[in-house]
Structure formats: structure tokens, C-alpha cells
Design an enzyme around this catalytic site. Structure first.
Site, mmCIF file in Angstrom:
data_model
loop_
_atom_site.group_PDB
_atom_site.id
_atom_site.type_symbol
_atom_site.label_atom_id
_atom_site.label_comp_id
_atom_site.label_asym_id
_atom_site.label_seq_id
_atom_site.Cartn_x
_atom_site.Cartn_y
_atom_site.Cartn_z
ATOM 1 N N ARG A 113 0.823 -1.219 0.000
ATOM 2 C CA ARG A 113 0.000 0.000 0.000
ATOM 3 C C ARG A 113 0.854 1.264 0.000
ATOM 4 N NH1 ARG A 113 -4.115 -1.773 -2.372
ATOM 5 N NH2 ARG A 113 -5.482 -3.078 -1.162
ATOM 6 N N GLU A 148 2.006 1.622 -3.481
ATOM 7 C CA GLU A 148 0.858 2.074 -4.270
ATOM 8 C C GLU A 148 0.641 3.580 -4.081
ATOM 9 O OE1 GLU A 148 -3.601 0.430 -4.987
ATOM 10 O OE2 GLU A 148 -3.020 0.730 -2.897
ATOM 11 N N SER A 153 16.902 13.887 -2.503
ATOM 12 C CA SER A 153 17.917 12.950 -2.040
ATOM 13 C C SER A 153 17.317 11.950 -1.060
ATOM 14 C CB SER A 153 19.052 13.706 -1.346
ATOM 15 O OG SER A 153 19.937 12.802 -0.730
#
Length: 165
Positions: free
Chosen positions: A97, A100, A123
Site C-alpha cells: 500500500r 501504491e 535525495s
């Protein structure tokens, strides 16, 4: 000669298992330990997962906070870790998740970064991670992840600036 911990994922897994066991024996959370160490909670967790290097200035404080860490493991924690990504970890639902969410917001984040800072990247080396649990408007627990990374601009590669022989 590198220690066994760097030679195989099994060695690293055994190290992490010992470090987590020593942490659990204290009954302290990563956030509690981070306050004792003066580090962010994300960096503190990275130390225990051998994804960050234990710096000399923090050794004595960590020994006091987690006395179950052996001298040998403390020495290994001070070496440059073999950072990496285990492909199987994406199968863990929370990590899936999170991935995602980054993919879902990725283009928008990049567009805003480019508008505000120009052509470049954030960075991951000069980055602070901090996680907090807050209460939402309906009293539900909400999770806040803050990644504070330095902006690194892409540079025009002028031949006169090329320092390679």
C-alpha cells in the site's frame, strides 16, 4: 575481509533477528528509543534493520538503551550496511500500500517539485524520515509520514567542468 552478515541474506536476517530480539527485551518502541538516542524514529528502526550505519557518537547511548545488543553486533552495526530492497517484501500488505501510494501520487509530487525547485530529485541519502500517529476528525488513528530530503538539481554537463581525465 567482510563478515558473514554481508556475504548472504541469511547472515543479515540473523543479525536483524538478534537486534530486534534485543530491542523487544527492553519493551521499548522505536519511537521511545529514538528519543533516548536523539534520532528520528525512522532512522532508529533502520539501525535495527541494518539499513543505516550506527555512528560512533551514538554507540554508548545505544548500549545503555538496549543492553542486550552484543559487542559483535554493535561492531557490525558500525560498518557500512548492505542496503537493499528484498523483492518479496512488496507482498507484505502495508508495504504494498505504501508503494501504491507513492506510485499514485508520484507524478503529482514530481510536477510540484519541478515547479517549485526546477529539474532535479529529492535525495534519499540526505533525508530525514519521521512517522507519527495522530487523531483524525472522527477520532480515528491517522498515520503521518514525513520525508525531509535535500533537493538535488540536475546539472548541465559542460565539458569544461568535467573533472574526469
Amino acid at each position: 575481509m567482510p563478515s558473514k552478515v554481508y556475504a548472504s541474506p541469511t547472515g543479515k536476517a540473523e543479525l536483524v533477528s538478534r537486534l530486534i530480539s534485543a530491542k523487544e527485551a527492553t519493551g521499548k518502541t522505536f519511537t521511545q528509543l529514538s528519543k533516548e538516542l536523539g534520532l528520528t524514529n525512522a532512522y532508529t528502526a533502520q539501525l535495527f534493520y541494518n539499513q543505516a550505519q550506527l555512528k560512533p557518537a551514538t554507540v554508548q547511548t545505544l548500549k545503555k538503551a538496549v543492553p542486550g545488543i552484543t559487542e559483535e553486533d554493535m561492531a557490525i552495526m558500525q560498518r557500512c550496511p548492505m542496503r537493499g530492497f528484498r523483492p518479496d517484501i512488496i507482498q507484505e500488505p502495508h508495504i504494498y500500500r505504501m508503494t501504491e501510494a507513492v506510485l499514485h501520487y508520484g507524478e503529482a509530487i514530481k510536477a510540484i517539485l519541478n515547479e517549485e525547485c526546477g529539474d532535479g530529485i529529492m535525495s534519499a541519502i540526505d533525508m530525514y524520515g519521521d512517522l507519527k500517529v495522530i487523531e483524525g476528525k472522527q477520532g480515528e488513528k491517522r498515520f503521518v509520514i514525513q520525508l525531509n530530503g535535500k533537493f538535488l538539481p540536475h546539472v548541465e554537463q559542460l565539458e569544461e567542468n568535467n573533472t574526469a581525465p
